[in-house]
Design an enzyme around this catalytic site. Structure first.
Site, PDB file in Angstrom:
ATOM      1  N   LYS A 114       0.965  -1.249   0.004  1.00 25.50           N
ATOM      2  CA  LYS A 114       0.096   0.153   0.085  1.00 25.50           C
ATOM      3  C   LYS A 114       0.742   1.167   0.130  1.00 25.50           C
ATOM      4  CE  LYS A 114      -3.764  -2.505   2.227  1.00 25.50           C
ATOM      5  NZ  LYS A 114      -4.438  -2.893   3.372  1.00 25.50           N
ATOM      6  N   GLN A 116      -4.422  -2.097   9.541  1.00 27.90           N
ATOM      7  CA  GLN A 116      -4.269  -3.207   8.925  1.00 27.90           C
ATOM      8  C   GLN A 116      -4.909  -4.373   9.735  1.00 27.90           C
ATOM      9  OE1 GLN A 116      -3.131  -3.779   5.719  1.00 27.90           O
ATOM     10  NE2 GLN A 116      -3.804  -5.923   6.098  1.00 27.90           N
ATOM     11  N   ASP A 166     -11.261   2.660   4.338  1.00 25.14           N
ATOM     12  CA  ASP A 166     -11.486   1.245   3.884  1.00 25.14           C
ATOM     13  C   ASP A 166     -13.040   0.891   4.254  1.00 25.14           C
ATOM     14  OD1 ASP A 166      -9.379  -0.305   3.717  1.00 25.14           O
ATOM     15  OD2 ASP A 166      -8.710  -0.348   5.668  1.00 25.14           O
TER      16      ASP A 166
END
Ligand code: NDP
Length: 292
Positions: free
Chosen positions: A54, A98, A121
């Site tokens: 990422k 994460q 997200d």
């Protein structure tokens, strides 16, 4: 004849090129780069690879990324303090936590604490609610990647029967919502499907998948979808990422199913690369949302 291979890597590269231009425009107009803060707790090797990828994608499109690495024994309160600091930091536009988090930390508590405008997200209840109501602020990254593959490959789900196997909050539920929606930010070919969502308690799964024009597999079981479970000519989207002794594979028995399907995503080079690019897309969207 073997089905068309849907090259997710190629589509991801196309979108990345487009995004880099949009990010450069944003920088020119506003004098700063969109910024993503990534939070990694513990030392799970797969998570470390995802976060690194990422960060590299941020570099390629011109997004700034800030990495926050915390030890595996970090407590919930300490992580919440970091999230509060990032929420208040006007130089941070997107926050990525994460997953999975270590067992002493409740993921729901952490994800609920991320400011909805910085929730790139799309895990926060407010953003999920907006998505379900058909007025999404952000699209969740992996489901958005699936829609981009469909759209940019010239395929359509409108009016078709889609069977989603998996009902997780990250993939199964949001892709079901998006495919069944009345319209889509991605385009008219990515919505208005009739969708059946299946899971581990579904009775006679194969009988249902065999009725599908489009199968989306998000199960987490290597090569679970076999050729006999697929109607000839169906489109098969494999979200699964499984690491086995023989290497990485998806949730679909690729070689056999490709002989039956009209189009299929491989693993790797399928949905995975899109997930990363859609995170970049959401970070730029978040920076735009936060313009005062
Ligand atoms: P989860 O483990 O959270 O969910 C898996 C789902 O599959 C559950 O709903 C489960 O049902 C269902 N399932 C499990 N076994 C069966 C079975 N035998 N028959 C029918 N349904 C079954 O996984 P995720 O949704 O997070 O991820 C799914 C896969 O996608 C994984 O391989 C993951 O690595 C991958 N992934 C890939 C991404 C990408 O970027 N390409 C991003 C995110 C995930 P039940 O609810 O009943 O338990």
């Amino acid at each position: 004849m073997a089905g068309l291979v849907l090259d997710g890597k190629k589509i991801a590269t196309q979108i990345e090129t487009e995004l880099a231009v949009e990010v450069a425009d944003f920088v020119e107009n506003n004098g700063y780069s969109p910024t993503l803060a990534a939070v990694l707790v513990g030392d799970d090797p797969a998570s470390a690879v995802y976060v690194r990828n990422k960060g590299l994608a941020c570099d390629r499109v011109g997004i700034d990324s800030k990495m926050h690495r915390l030890p595996a024994e970090t407590g919930e309160e300490e992580l919440l303090e970091l999230i509060a600091t990032l929420n208040a930091d006007e130089n941070v536009n997107g926050i990525l936590v994460q997953l999975p988090l270590p067992p002493q930390i409740r993921a729901s508590r952490i994800l609920d604490a991320v400011h909805p405008l910085k929730d790139v997200d799309c895990f926060h209840a407010e953003n999920v609610g907006l998505l379900v109501q058909g007025r999404p602020r952000y699209l969740p990254c992996t489901p958005h990647g699936v829609l981009q593959i469909i759209d940019r490959s010239g395929l359509s789900v409108a009016g078709k029967h889609c069977v989603v196997v998996g009902r997780s909050d990250i993939v199964g539920k949001p892709i079901t919502t998006l495919l069944a929606a009345k319209d889509s930010p991605v385009g008219p070919n990515c919505c208005n499907a009739t969708v059946t969502m299946c899971h581990s308690r579904t009775a006679d799964l194969a009988a249902i998948t065999r009725t599908a024009d489009v199968i989306v597999a998000a199960i987490g079981q290597p090569k679970f979808i076999k050729a006999h479970m697929v109607k000839p000519g169906a489109i098969v989207i494999d979200v699964g990422i499984n690491r086995t002794d023989a290497g990485m594979c998806g949730d679909v028995d690729y070689d056999a199913v490709r002989e039956v399907a009209s189009a299929i995503t491989p693993v790797p080079r399928g949905v995975g690369p899109l997930t990363v690019v859609m995170l970049m897309h959401n970070t730029l969207s978040a920076a735009r949302c936060q313009l005062t």
